[in-house]
Enzyme design. Structure first.
Site, short mmCIF file in Angstrom:
data_model
loop_
_atom_site.label_atom_id
_atom_site.label_comp_id
_atom_site.label_asym_id
_atom_site.label_seq_id
_atom_site.Cartn_x
_atom_site.Cartn_y
_atom_site.Cartn_z
N GLU A 90 42.32 -42.96 -46.79
CA GLU A 90 41.00 -44.19 -46.74
C GLU A 90 39.96 -42.90 -45.56
O GLU A 90 41.30 -42.86 -44.34
CB GLU A 90 40.92 -45.22 -46.48
CG GLU A 90 41.43 -46.07 -47.74
CD GLU A 90 41.46 -47.36 -46.87
OE1 GLU A 90 41.45 -47.81 -48.21
OE2 GLU A 90 42.03 -48.48 -46.14
N CYS A 103 36.38 -41.05 -38.86
CA CYS A 103 37.64 -41.59 -38.17
C CYS A 103 38.71 -41.24 -39.76
O CYS A 103 38.76 -41.91 -40.72
CB CYS A 103 38.15 -42.87 -38.31
SG CYS A 103 39.40 -44.07 -38.10
N CYS A 110 52.26 -44.02 -42.96
CA CYS A 110 52.23 -44.30 -41.94
C CYS A 110 53.80 -44.14 -41.72
O CYS A 110 54.22 -45.75 -42.34
CB CYS A 110 52.25 -44.91 -40.83
SG CYS A 110 52.49 -44.06 -39.35
N CYS A 114 54.96 -49.57 -37.13
CA CYS A 114 54.21 -50.57 -35.88
C CYS A 114 53.73 -51.76 -36.87
O CYS A 114 53.60 -51.83 -37.65
CB CYS A 114 52.33 -49.82 -35.21
SG CYS A 114 53.13 -48.75 -34.68
N CYS A 117 50.11 -53.15 -37.68
CA CYS A 117 49.37 -51.91 -38.27
C CYS A 117 49.44 -52.24 -39.79
O CYS A 117 50.33 -51.30 -40.23
CB CYS A 117 49.77 -51.06 -37.74
SG CYS A 117 48.59 -49.18 -38.83
N CYS A 334 40.91 -50.81 -36.71
CA CYS A 334 41.70 -50.32 -36.29
C CYS A 334 42.85 -50.28 -37.41
O CYS A 334 42.31 -52.19 -37.49
CB CYS A 334 41.69 -50.21 -35.34
SG CYS A 334 40.92 -48.40 -34.27
N1 SAH Z 1 48.69 -43.27 -35.55
C1 SAH Z 1 48.13 -43.25 -34.46
C2 SAH Z 1 46.09 -43.34 -34.89
C3 SAH Z 1 46.08 -44.08 -36.06
S1 SAH Z 1 46.15 -45.92 -35.15
C4 SAH Z 1 48.12 -44.11 -33.32
O1 SAH Z 1 48.78 -44.91 -33.95
O2 SAH Z 1 47.26 -44.71 -32.09
C5 SAH Z 1 45.00 -46.35 -34.39
C6 SAH Z 1 44.48 -47.52 -33.66
O3 SAH Z 1 44.63 -48.28 -34.22
C7 SAH Z 1 45.75 -47.43 -32.56
O4 SAH Z 1 45.40 -47.36 -31.03
C8 SAH Z 1 46.65 -48.91 -33.21
O5 SAH Z 1 47.44 -49.37 -32.09
C9 SAH Z 1 45.38 -49.76 -33.54
N2 SAH Z 1 45.72 -50.10 -35.23
C10 SAH Z 1 46.58 -50.57 -35.85
N3 SAH Z 1 46.40 -51.55 -36.07
C11 SAH Z 1 45.41 -52.63 -35.98
C12 SAH Z 1 45.52 -53.64 -35.58
N4 SAH Z 1 45.45 -54.86 -37.21
N5 SAH Z 1 44.13 -53.94 -34.64
C13 SAH Z 1 43.46 -53.39 -34.14
N6 SAH Z 1 44.06 -52.00 -33.95
C14 SAH Z 1 45.17 -51.88 -34.37
FE1 SF4 Z 2 51.37 -45.25 -37.48
FE2 SF4 Z 2 49.21 -47.51 -37.62
FE3 SF4 Z 2 51.50 -46.99 -35.58
FE4 SF4 Z 2 49.41 -45.43 -35.27
S1 SF4 Z 2 49.30 -47.79 -35.52
S2 SF4 Z 2 51.97 -44.66 -35.31
S3 SF4 Z 2 49.03 -45.33 -38.25
S4 SF4 Z 2 51.67 -47.05 -37.55
#
Ligand code: SAH
Ligand code: SF4
Length: 350
Positions: A90, A103, A110, A114, A117, A334
């Site tokens: 996406e 974006c 991934c 996290c 996410c 995000c």
């Molecule tokens: N993997 C990279 C870039 C993609 S995630 C990273 O983690 O930096 C982009 C941003 O979205 C990150 O700062 C992450 O902390 C945030 N993010 C992930 N899941 C989220 C959610 N459910 N709500 C708000 N922000 C989120």
């Molecule tokens: Fe991966 Fe989501 Fe963590 Fe970014 S926030 S490193 S996309 S698992």
């Protein structure tokens, strides 16, 4: 066959030199690919027939077309691209009048796990190639009204960019090449969950440059480990040390993204610890209220708490912005990208 979109300018120039072609041919090809955005080698009308043939024999220009583009009320567009091997990614276009931000995804899924996410739930399927990263911007142009420009790129879609370091660097080289898209590096941001060796390498890498963003999201080792398992491998202390040592130019700051999870990361004690933690880094904070999604166990903070949290940082000399919610109704914000086949009743039309 290799994709022409995988080629950085130096790589293409080298290939052409081996074929006895003049180096300005690489400029012409980059111009056709990324300024005029042609669909085929046969449209590159200032190249000889011979060179066009050679290019078509060695490279493909085929790119997978976007599907299922959805548009939110605020203009945000999310689109899905099925890849050659049947996996899908996406990409999101954030609309700001005539200059837009894309974006980008860097991996299918991934592997960082996290807990807040949605992409993490997919696990890591595979890395994207430079061409697949670059094609997202070409596809975004195809979806935008004619004349609308893409001005900014953020590597904040699916995947951990520094877990796919070399290919991400190659994509940055292509995006910033003056003969190609010619993006200014200042308009590109790469976001990482904190892979320390790659952060150090990126600071020194002469091949490509971009703004750096770190997804911080936790202010103590324990708190961050709970939500970002990568902290067990790359400790918070070492991450902050790497950021303090990161070579930043004058007026340049590292962005620390901080997801506010109700009752987990949004207390004023956390705000206080955040100010202390970043006191020696050239930092600015981007607060992201948690974007909820079914299957994720957290809750969004109250608007009052978000405001208090931001004010605390600002009152203590830490620049802090609030990410406005984008793409509501189409799960384009995000952490909401998952690109998995959804149940019929979950899909929303444009
Ligand atoms: N993997 C990279 C870039 C993609 S995630 C990273 O983690 O930096 C982009 C941003 O979205 C990150 O700062 C992450 O902390 C945030 N993010 C992930 N899941 C989220 C959610 N459910 N709500 C708000 N922000 C989120
Ligand atoms: Fe991966 Fe989501 Fe963590 Fe970014 S926030 S490193 S996309 S698992």
């Amino acid at each position: 066959m290799q994709s022409l979109l995988d080629q950085t300018y130096p790589q293409l120039a080298e290939t052409l030199a081996k074929e006895g072609e003049k180096s300005f041919r690489a400029s012409q090809i980059f111009n056709w690919l990324y300024q005029k955005r042609v669909a085929g080698v046969e449209e590159m009308s200032n190249l000889s027939q011979g060179l066009q043939n050679k290019l078509s024999q060695s490279f493909t220009l085929k790119r997978e077309k976007p599907q299922k583009a959805q548009q939110a009320k605020d203009g945000t567009i999310k689109f899905l691209t099925p890849l050659a091997d049947g996996l899908q990614i996406e990409t999101v276009i954030l609309r700001h009048g005539d200059h837009n931000t894309v974006c980008l995804s860097t991996q299918v899924g991934c592997g960082m796990g996290c807990r807040f996410c949605l992409t993490a739930k997919m696990g890591l399927k595979r890395d994207l190639t430079p061409g697949e990263i670059v094609a997202q911007v070409l596809n975004a142009y195809d979806l935008l009204p004619p004349g609308e420009k893409i001005r900014n790129l953020v590597y904040m879609g699916m995947g951990e960019p520094f877990h796919n370091y070399e290919r991400v660097i190659h994509s940055l080289m292509i995006f910033t090449d003056p003969q190609g898209f010619a993006f200014s590096w200042r308009r590109i941001t790469v976001s990482t969950s904190g892979l320390i060796p790659e952060i150090i390498q990126f600071g020194k890498d002469q091949r490509a440059k971009a703004n750096l963003a770190i997804s911080l999201n936790g202010v103590t080792e324990e708190a961050r480990q709970q939500i970002m398992p990568i902290t067990k491998k790359h400790s918070l202390t070492k991450l902050i040390q790497a950021c303090e040592a990161y070579p930043a130019e004058k007026r340049e700051r590292i962005t620390f993204e901080y997801v506010l999870l109700q009752g987990v990361t949004d207390s004023l004690r956390d705000a206080k610890a955040l100010v202390k933690l970043l006191s020696r880094a050239k930092a600015k904070v981007n607060l992201i209220p948690f974007n909820p999604h079914s299957g994720l166990e957290f809750a969004a903070p109250t608007p009052a708490r978000v405001k208090e949290f931001q004010e605390y940082l600002l009152n203590h000399g830490l620049p802090a912005t609030l990410r406005s919610p984008r793409g509501q109704g189409i799960s384009a914000a995000c952490g909401q990208l998952a690109a998995q086949r959804k149940k019929e009743n979950e899909t929303e039309a444009v």
